[in-house]
Design a protein around this motif. Structure first.
Motif, PDB file in Angstrom:
ATOM      1  N   UNK A   1      -4.148  15.951  -4.185  1.00  0.00           N
ATOM      2  CA  UNK A   1      -4.504  17.563  -3.462  1.00  0.00           C
ATOM      3  C   UNK A   1      -3.777  18.552  -2.830  1.00  0.00           C
ATOM      4  N   UNK A   2      -3.986  19.461  -2.491  1.00  0.00           N
ATOM      5  CA  UNK A   2      -2.957  20.070  -1.658  1.00  0.00           C
ATOM      6  C   UNK A   2      -1.935  20.115  -0.678  1.00  0.00           C
TER       7      UNK A   2
ATOM      8  N   UNK B   1      -4.537  11.473  -2.664  1.00  0.00           N
ATOM      9  CA  UNK B   1      -4.839  11.512  -4.176  1.00  0.00           C
ATOM     10  C   UNK B   1      -6.476  11.793  -3.981  1.00  0.00           C
ATOM     11  N   UNK B   2      -6.472  12.197  -4.899  1.00  0.00           N
ATOM     12  CA  UNK B   2      -7.659  12.850  -5.410  1.00  0.00           C
ATOM     13  C   UNK B   2      -9.058  11.262  -4.512  1.00  0.00           C
ATOM     14  N   UNK B   3     -10.670  11.537  -4.834  1.00  0.00           N
ATOM     15  CA  UNK B   3     -11.246  10.885  -4.662  1.00  0.00           C
ATOM     16  C   UNK B   3     -11.084   9.914  -6.478  1.00  0.00           C
ATOM     17  N   UNK B   4     -11.179   8.125  -6.143  1.00  0.00           N
ATOM     18  CA  UNK B   4     -11.192   8.082  -7.478  1.00  0.00           C
ATOM     19  C   UNK B   4     -12.501   8.684  -8.581  1.00  0.00           C
TER      20      UNK B   4
ATOM     21  N   UNK C   1       0.570  -1.380   0.305  1.00  0.00           N
ATOM     22  CA  UNK C   1      -0.008  -0.103  -0.106  1.00  0.00           C
ATOM     23  C   UNK C   1       0.692   1.347  -0.033  1.00  0.00           C
ATOM     24  N   UNK C   2       0.066   2.253  -0.436  1.00  0.00           N
ATOM     25  CA  UNK C   2       0.339   3.528   0.268  1.00  0.00           C
ATOM     26  C   UNK C   2       0.309   4.054   0.680  1.00  0.00           C
ATOM     27  N   UNK C   3       0.271   5.378   1.485  1.00  0.00           N
ATOM     28  CA  UNK C   3       0.179   5.502   2.998  1.00  0.00           C
ATOM     29  C   UNK C   3      -0.393   7.185   2.384  1.00  0.00           C
ATOM     30  N   UNK C   4      -1.962   7.335   2.383  1.00  0.00           N
ATOM     31  CA  UNK C   4      -2.187   8.282   1.496  1.00  0.00           C
ATOM     32  C   UNK C   4      -1.463  10.172   1.997  1.00  0.00           C
ATOM     33  N   UNK C   5      -1.059  10.484   2.082  1.00  0.00           N
ATOM     34  CA  UNK C   5      -0.913  12.037   2.665  1.00  0.00           C
ATOM     35  C   UNK C   5       0.782  11.747   2.895  1.00  0.00           C
ATOM     36  N   UNK C   6       1.353  10.417   2.976  1.00  0.00           N
ATOM     37  CA  UNK C   6       2.477  10.115   3.189  1.00  0.00           C
ATOM     38  C   UNK C   6       2.575  10.692   4.849  1.00  0.00           C
ATOM     39  N   UNK C   7       4.106  11.299   5.272  1.00  0.00           N
ATOM     40  CA  UNK C   7       4.177  11.585   6.651  1.00  0.00           C
ATOM     41  C   UNK C   7       3.459  12.882   6.812  1.00  0.00           C
ATOM     42  N   UNK C   8       3.141  13.953   6.205  1.00  0.00           N
ATOM     43  CA  UNK C   8       2.506  14.924   6.481  1.00  0.00           C
ATOM     44  C   UNK C   8       0.961  14.262   7.319  1.00  0.00           C
TER      45      UNK C   8
END
Length: 300
Positions: free
Chosen positions: A204-205, A209-212, A116-123
């Motif tokens: 997004x800012x 990721x943007x919604x599907x 998986x990718x952690x959506x939004x990452x460390x932030x």
């Protein structure tokens, strides 16, 4: 197959003691401070992944700036990160998953089913109020066995013909596609026939990721359809993996051109188009033998 996990979902896994290998892939083109940032603070238990040395072979003009490493080299790295067969892997960075998507794609291509990718990452992790830790993490060596070929790819010759009923997406910034600037590769512009689709428009800012549904609308506007054959390239095959992840979130499949523009532009026999259109300027024959609209030109 799910691609994203959010900070809350990851914290639940960790709290429940579910086996999870965390990979910190902080890398940005032109910067070398990813490891020092990792040492200063990372998700507890995360292992640092050095993209240039562990997710790529040595740069070669004929193969590009970040050629994919051999299966043996990649397996050695994955074991060094502590991955065993059957493990769940979560990768993240601090740049909207632009770098982490490289290891996501490579592990998927190698046959790892749960990555998986952690959506939004460390932030996003920090924003959720979760703690970070400093220092280095050196896990026990894993025993994962990796393969190859689970994800679709195309080569340089196929990229030259990937137009018409096929769609080739250029994931780089628009100014690089148009040939207005080229910070690293030998020629500026894009592969003739490619459509500009900057990867940054997938998020997004805050780097999530943007919604599907929004991603699907974005790609449909670029010409992607249910039966489309889609391939993606970028500068060296890194952010193109992010585009493939975004396409999968939207419900589409795509192939990666691993050598990308760094390979293409190093071969003097390959034409390079400049401008905001896929093909040549008015009066120059396109792939169907007809003239395309003004707005681009092709440089040999």
């Amino acid at each position: 197959m799910a691609i994203l996990i959010d900070a809350a979902g990851l914290q639940r896994r960790l709290d429940a003691g579910e086996r999870t290998v965390l990979l910190d892939v902080r890398w940005v083109l032109g910067r070398t401070d990813g490891h020092s940032e990792y040492v200063a603070g990372h998700i507890p238990g995360a292992v640092f992944v050095d993209l240039p040395s562990e997710l790529a072979d040595h740069a070669q003009p004929s193969l590009g700036r970040h050629p994919l490493p051999s299966v043996a080299r990649f397996q050695e790295a994955a074991r060094r990160w502590g991955i065993n067969d059957g493990d769940t892997v979560v990768a993240y960075d601090n740049s909207g998953s632009m770098a982490a998507a490289r290891v996501w794609w490579m592990l998927r291509n190698a046959g790892v089913a749960s990555v998986y990718l952690l959506d939004g990452g460390l932030a996003a992790w920090r924003a959720a109020g979760n703690r970070v830790e400093a220092g280095e993490v050196t896990p026990d060596v894993g025993q994962v066995t990796l393969g190859d070929g689970a994800m679709a790819t195309i080569g340089e010759g196929e990229a030259a013909q990937w137009h018409g009923e096929r769609l080739l997406l250029d994931a780089r910034a628009g100014e690089r596609y148009r040939g207005e600037v080229e910070p690293i590769d030998p020629r500026a512009g894009h592969i003739p026939g490619a459509v500009s689709a900057p990867t940054t428009a997938n998020v997004t800012a805050d780097g999530t990721f943007l919604p599907a549904a929004e991603l699907r609308e974005r790609f449909e506007e670029l010409g992607v359809g249910a039966s489309s054959e889609v391939a993606v390239y970028c500068g060296s095959g890194v952010t193109a993996a992010h585009q493939i992840a975004a396409l999968e979130i939207a419900g589409f499949e795509a192939a990666l051109f691993p050598g990308s523009f760094s390979q293409w532009s190093n071969n003097d026999a390959n034409p390079v188009a400049v401008g905001d259109r896929p093909f040549e300027a008015e009066g120059v024959a396109g792939p169907s033998g007809t003239s395309s609209a003004a707005g681009s030109s092709v440089k040999a």
